[in-house]
Structure formats: structure tokens, C-alpha cells
Enzyme design. Sequence first.
Site, PDB file in Angstrom:
ATOM      1  N   ALA A 126      16.782   9.061 -40.076  1.00 36.07           N
ATOM      2  CA  ALA A 126      15.953  10.271 -39.925  1.00 36.07           C
ATOM      3  C   ALA A 126      14.678   9.984 -39.136  1.00 36.07           C
ATOM      4  O   ALA A 126      13.857  10.870 -38.924  1.00 36.07           O
ATOM      5  CB  ALA A 126      15.603  10.837 -41.302  1.00 36.07           C
ATOM      6  N   GLY A 127      14.501   8.739 -38.694  1.00 36.86           N
ATOM      7  CA  GLY A 127      13.250   8.341 -38.044  1.00 36.86           C
ATOM      8  C   GLY A 127      13.228   8.596 -36.544  1.00 36.86           C
ATOM      9  O   GLY A 127      14.142   9.198 -35.976  1.00 36.86           O
ATOM     10  N   GLY A 128      12.147   8.115 -35.940  1.00 33.15           N
ATOM     11  CA  GLY A 128      11.932   8.331 -34.506  1.00 33.15           C
ATOM     12  C   GLY A 128      13.027   7.722 -33.653  1.00 33.15           C
ATOM     13  O   GLY A 128      13.445   8.318 -32.650  1.00 33.15           O
ATOM     14  N   ASP A 176      19.049   7.447 -44.832  1.00 31.88           N
ATOM     15  CA  ASP A 176      17.587   7.264 -44.843  1.00 31.88           C
ATOM     16  C   ASP A 176      17.126   7.562 -46.260  1.00 31.88           C
ATOM     17  O   ASP A 176      17.915   8.025 -47.096  1.00 31.88           O
ATOM     18  CB  ASP A 176      16.905   8.213 -43.828  1.00 31.88           C
ATOM     19  N   ASN A 192       7.953  -4.182 -43.654  1.00 35.55           N
ATOM     20  CA  ASN A 192       9.343  -4.157 -43.179  1.00 35.55           C
ATOM     21  C   ASN A 192      10.203  -5.289 -43.744  1.00 35.55           C
ATOM     22  O   ASN A 192      11.417  -5.131 -43.877  1.00 35.55           O
ATOM     23  CB  ASN A 192       9.371  -4.171 -41.645  1.00 35.55           C
ATOM     24  N   ILE A 199      17.137  -3.754 -35.643  1.00 34.54           N
ATOM     25  CA  ILE A 199      16.117  -3.208 -34.740  1.00 34.54           C
ATOM     26  C   ILE A 199      14.728  -3.341 -35.368  1.00 34.54           C
ATOM     27  O   ILE A 199      13.726  -3.537 -34.667  1.00 34.54           O
ATOM     28  CB  ILE A 199      16.447  -1.731 -34.416  1.00 34.54           C
ATOM     29  N   ASP A 242      14.146  -4.974 -24.125  1.00 32.84           N
ATOM     30  CA  ASP A 242      13.455  -5.881 -23.191  1.00 32.84           C
ATOM     31  C   ASP A 242      14.221  -5.967 -21.873  1.00 32.84           C
ATOM     32  O   ASP A 242      13.628  -5.996 -20.793  1.00 32.84           O
ATOM     33  CB  ASP A 242      13.307  -7.272 -23.823  1.00 32.84           C
ATOM     34  N   ARG A 269      13.829  -2.658 -19.964  1.00 33.60           N
ATOM     35  CA  ARG A 269      12.518  -2.611 -19.289  1.00 33.60           C
ATOM     36  C   ARG A 269      12.484  -3.536 -18.079  1.00 33.60           C
ATOM     37  O   ARG A 269      12.000  -3.154 -17.009  1.00 33.60           O
ATOM     38  CB  ARG A 269      11.412  -3.013 -20.274  1.00 33.60           C
ATOM     39  N   HIS A 300      11.483 -11.328 -29.528  1.00 32.39           N
ATOM     40  CA  HIS A 300      11.099  -9.942 -29.241  1.00 32.39           C
ATOM     41  C   HIS A 300       9.672  -9.670 -29.707  1.00 32.39           C
ATOM     42  O   HIS A 300       9.443  -8.867 -30.613  1.00 32.39           O
ATOM     43  CB  HIS A 300      12.092  -8.964 -29.884  1.00 32.39           C
ATOM     44  N   MET A 307      14.271   3.095 -27.011  1.00 30.26           N
ATOM     45  CA  MET A 307      14.888   2.191 -27.996  1.00 30.26           C
ATOM     46  C   MET A 307      16.232   2.732 -28.454  1.00 30.26           C
ATOM     47  O   MET A 307      17.191   1.977 -28.646  1.00 30.26           O
ATOM     48  CB  MET A 307      13.958   1.982 -29.191  1.00 30.26           C
TER      49      MET A 307
END
Length: 347
Positions: free
Chosen positions: A42-44, A66, A126, A149, A182, A185, A209, A261
Site C-alpha cells: 500500500a506504500g509509495g 500491508d 526497518n 527493496i 542504481d 539511473r 546500495h 523504484m
Amino acid sequence: MRSFVVRSVEFALRRRGAASSNRRLFSSDSAPERKVAILGAAGGIGQPLALLMKLNPLVSDLALYDIAGTPGVAADVGHINTRAQVAGYAGEEQLGKALEGSDVVIIPAGVPRKPGMTRDDLFNINAGIVKSLCTAIAKYCPSAVVNMISNPVNSTVPIASEVFKRAGTYDEKKLFGVTTLDVVRAKTFYAGKAKVSVADVNVPVVGGHAGITILPLFSQATPASNDLSTEDIKALTKRTQDGGTEVVEAKAGKGSATLSMAYAGAIFADACLKGLNGVPDIVECSFVQSSITELPFFASKVRLGKNGVEEVLGLGPLSDYEKEGLENLKPELKASIEKGIRFAKDN
Ligand SMILES: NC(=O)C1=CN([C@@H]2O[C@H](COP(=O)(O)OP(=O)(O)OC[C@H]3O[C@@H](n4cnc5c(N)ncnc54)[C@H](O)[C@@H]3O)[C@@H](O)[C@H]2O)C=CC1
Ligand SMILES: O=C([O-])CC(=O)C(=O)O
């Protein structure tokens, strides 16, 4: 519109390494059943990642877990007319059901950075989240491939390995720290500077990372460019290392990279699924248990196969600048790995 989006995604996924003889694997009637679970859905990151995994024709079941909010995300994403059957699970009592039968578990659960913070500042919150989720993975889907992640990846992957070891389920071939962003990018920044088509660019990124532990190997970038000066390479390296911070600062307190991401996470999960399905020559960079340096975990190119990691590929020839970067990153990466292991052993 629907068929355009789905076909575009399918086309992009096919271009990424599936030989035309394996095209069969992409039709929903012949692709094997594969369940993917997203923890933190449910997150970003979780929401756009759920969308992208729903568009992936290799997924037959998509479990969205979640602590709250997933029934809504699942109802929304579940209306998309693609193959995957979607189910939402909220709260710890539903975690087992979400995980049962999963082939791939993707973990973007946890807090993101705010300006001024390092990824390591996320450790205290975390580490505990990752530990409890991995304890459940060991119980409910011990043979799943895990895509980590949650930050700090340099520590959360070692935490996961210790949790699995303690549960007796550790398989080093199935635990991956997701460092694909990474690479994404590095490709984007290199293409812009070298003025080459971004779709054709490849750049390995090794190490870890976080900050200087992210080591892009622009000397191995393809197509090669003779136009880049040493200063250009240094600037590209720094921009890649600071890519996450660039987004954190631009979002000004509203979190870190979520959309790029989710894209990177979907690319990496797709590569894992292709490997599981036996598609040959699937190679991505990832932070895995490794013996290519003296550090027990290290990101490098990895060949993916039916059992997860098929081969951890070596670093290849490095420029003097990259050799120096490699030596400089080792103490920080070593400390982050040890911090994760210590946490898992003490808690
Ligand atoms: N590996 C990488 O390249 C990247 C990693 N990240 C990391 O990904 C993580 C998530 O970032 P965002 O999605 O932006 O954060 P967010 O705060 O938007 O979403 C995190 C989600 O995790 C959920 N969550 C918290 N505890 C949980 C638990 N015990 N079980 C299940 N879900 C739980 C929250 O409810 C929330 O929905 C952060 O740690 C961030 O640093 C972010 C970008 C890139
Ligand atoms: O920078 C952060 O905190 C999130 C992240 O890992 C990234 O964007 O690479």
C-alpha cells in the site's frame, strides 16, 4: 488504450532478454503459474509496483500485503483485465495467507528517508520490520525467491540471511538485494552525457546500495563513448551514487524514489520470473551472497536461473578510478553488513 499499455509493457519485457524462441512463455495460456507477493504493497513503491506486476503476463497470482490499505489497492488493481488474479491482505494475521505458495516475494515495506537522513538512519525501524517479515517467509514460503527493496539494503539483506539461517531455510541462491535502480539511473545519466540512445545502453553497477558503496562501472558501459573526460566520468559516478538523495531532496520531506523504484523493482522481479521459467541468459546486477571480493555480500552481475542465482559473475576489468572506488567502498559496506548480522543475532 488498454491493449496499447499491455502490449507496450509486454514488448518492453520481451526486449529485455527473452529470445524469440521463448515468446511462448509470455502467452497466458502456456506460461507457468507464478505467485508474486508484495509486502508493503500500500506504500509509495508498493502501489505502482503492484500495478506493474499486474501488467506482467508471467504473473498468475498477485498477493498484496500491508499492515493496512491493501484491500483498496487490490480492488483497484484487480479490475485491470490482465492475467494475474489479485488478492489484498491486511494485518499480521493475514500475512501467512499472502505468502503461502509464493514463488517471488518483493519487500518494499518500511520507512523511507527524509532530507538530511542517510539510508542507515532507517536501520532502527526497518531492521525489525524486515526481520519479522522474513521470519514469516521462512514459515510460509521457505523456497520463494526474495527481492529485498527495504533500506538500508546493505544491512537488510544480511538480516534476512541470518533469519533464514536460524529457521534452517537459507538458500543463498534465492536472496537478492534490489540494486536495479542504481543501474537504471546509471543508464539514464550515461545516455544523456554520452548522447547515445538510452534504450541501447548497459552499465553494470557493483558494490552495495548506499552512497560510495554504489560503484557504477562506466569503463564497461556500452555503447562505449570516447567523448567522456575523466571529469565527466567522476560527475556521472557521483550523480549515480547520490541519485537517491537527489530524489529525497526534490520531494522535500514527502519520501524517496517510488515511481522509478517501482519500475526498477518490476524489471528485477520480471528477470527473476524469467529465470525461474528457464529463460536463458538473464543477467541483472544484484546484491547477493558473493565470493568475488572478500566481503560476504556484494552487488555484481548475476545470471538468474531456475533456482535463483545460477552464477555470480566477476567484476571484469576495472579502470584505475574504479579500482580506487572499490577499495574505498569496502570498509563502509563491511560495517553495514556486520551491523545487519549483529542485529539479527542479538534480536
Ligand atoms: N532498494 C532501493 O533501491 C530503494 C529502496 N527504497 C526503500 O523502500 C522502502 C519503502 O519506501 P516507500 O514505499 O517510499 O515507503 P512508504 O512509507 O510509502 O511505504 C512503505 C509501506 O510499508 C508498509 N509497512 C510498514 N511496516 C510494515 C510491515 N511490518 N509489514 C508490511 N508492510 C509494512 C507501510 O504501511 C507502507 O505502506 C524504504 O525503506 C525505502 O528506503 C526506496 C527506494 C529505492
Ligand atoms: O535514497 C533513498 O533513500 C531511496 C533509495 O534507496 C534510492 O532512491 O536509491
